[in-house]
Design a protein around this motif. Structure first.
Motif: not given
Length: 115
Positions: A6-11, A19-22
């Motif tokens: 997973x990627x795309x998380x944050x504050x 937008x999150x990616x998997x």
């Protein structure tokens, strides 16, 4: 080797989008289904959205109307577009990749919504 990343998380601030990616490894693609879940400390992991066969989607009430799940087969990637984020959406978001032989989870990506 099976990988679900997973990627795309944050504050972000309330009202923002993310937008999150998997991305999953080729060894388990194509998927039967994929889902995005979220979890906060002390609570059970809850479903946010699922996609079946790359097309049919299902959303939980928790974020319905504010999220869209989609899949790009060429990139072996499942996305979660989140809009109008609220502080209560703060959680670790996990991707689950489902195949006939079982389910695989990623390590999660943290989403924090705060002003």
């Amino acid at each position: 080797q099976v990988q679900v990343v997973e990627s795309g998380g944050g504050l972000v601030q309330p009202g923002d989008s993310l937008r999150l990616s998997c991305t999953v490894s080729a060894s388990i693609y194509p998927l039967t289904a994929a889902g995005w879940y979220r979890q906060t400390p002390g609570k059970q992991r809850e479903l946010v959205a699922r996609i079946y066969g790359g097309r049919t989607t299902d959303y939980s009430d928790s974020m319905k109307g504010r999220v869209t799940i989609s899949q790009d087969s060429a990139k072996r990637t499942v996305y979660l577009q989140m809009n109008s984020l609220k502080p209560e959406d703060t959680a670790t978001y996990y991707c689950q990749a489902a195949i006939r032989g079982g389910n695989y989870w990623g390590q999660g990506t943290q989403v924090t919504v705060s002003s």
